[in-house]
Design a protein around this motif. Structure first.
Motif: not given
Length: 301
Positions: A220-225
């Motif tokens: 969430i905070a890595g790939a999606f962001a």
């Protein structure tokens, strides 16, 4: 900015705000996880998972990228990975509040780099917004300040974050967002994995709770962001993106209060208000200018 990019700047801003809210939600989780595993191991596992997932999901968009975009994506990822590493090393040597403030210096460095590298001139309202954002970050974060190695390392990370924002704003194309974000994540993961080699190589999270936090940070905070940031920066100037992203410590303070980790203070409210005022200034000023131009054109007709 093209007409289409201008029309999509509103959704892009909302997307970038969502990203900063996600980043703000991670501070409490990170503090807990790095108490039970080393920072370099945490970063390496987090970004390696994110890179692997993105390469699987976006293999075709990556394959469609030209060589130039592949090189740019990797370079931007390496910049971001180095910034993460330097910021973490700096945080180990200074307080979180000072680290947050100095990291936020990218809001000042970004327009300077945009001017020096790409000759992008900023209107006066943008420079006022930059000043407001910096004062807001100072009110929000600082109780004391002295320059030491931790501050210098963090300042170096802020310069690299600014360079990443400027480069991403210049090279990002909406149609390349999936491929570019995946390639950037590979560059970030490579830097973070290399940072673990002088010790022992990456070690896995020690328990289920740590795994859940790492997976949230990776996906969430890595790939999606990264995907949303890459898409959003195709539709707005780099300096405007940097000012929007200074809302991260505002969200971090808000989550800390909501989770009972911190208590709401006047400094939080005042600093947060100044940062939000800066964001509204860069959002509303261009609209007022377009409205005035349209009205002037209407009167001439």
């Amino acid at each position: 900015m093209t007409g289409r990019s201008s029309r999509e700047s509103g959704p892009a801003t909302l997307g970038l705000l969502a990203v900063t809210a996600i980043w703000g939600s991670t501070f409490v989780l990170i503090k807990d996880v790095v108490g039970r595993m080393s920072v370099t191991d945490f970063l390496a596992v987090r970004f390696a998972i994110a890179a692997a997932v993105m390469l699987v999901l976006f293999a075709r968009p990556v394959w469609r990228l030209g060589r130039a975009q592949l090189r740019r994506g990797l370079a931007l990822g390496v910049l971001y990975g180095l910034a993460q590493w330097l910021q973490t090393e700096g945080l180990a040597r200074t307080s979180p509040s000072v680290s947050g403030f100095v990291t936020g210096m990218y809001v000042v460095i970004t327009p300077i780099l945009a001017l020096l590298i790409f000759r992008q001139r900023m209107p006066a309202s943008t420079w006022v917004a930059v000043g407001l954002a910096m004062v807001g970050l100072g009110v929000l974060a600082l109780n004391g300040f002295e320059v030491d190695l931790g501050v210098l390392l963090t300042l170096a990370s802020a310069a690299l974050y600014a360079l990443h924002i400027v480069g991403l704003g210049h090279w990002s194309k909406a149609g390349d967002a999936f491929g570019m974000s995946a390639v950037q994540m590979v560059g970030i993961a490579a830097v973070c994995l290399l940072a673990t080699l002088p010790h022992h190589g990456p070690a896995l999270p020690p328990d289920t709770k740590a795994w859940i936090a790492v997976l949230y940070m990776a996906l969430i905070a890595g790939a999606f962001a990264m995907l949303v940031q890459t898409w959003a920066q195709a539709h707005m100037p780099a300096t405007r993106a940097a000012i929007v992203m200074t809302t991260e410590p505002v969200f971090a303070a808000g989550f800390a209060v909501l989770l009972g980790v911190d208590v709401l203070t006047t400094r939080m409210v005042g600093g947060g208000a100044l940062v939000l005022a800066a964001m509204y200034m860069v959002e509303l000023a261009p609209r007022f200018r377009r409205k005035k131009s349209a009205e002037a054109l209407h009167h001439e007709v």
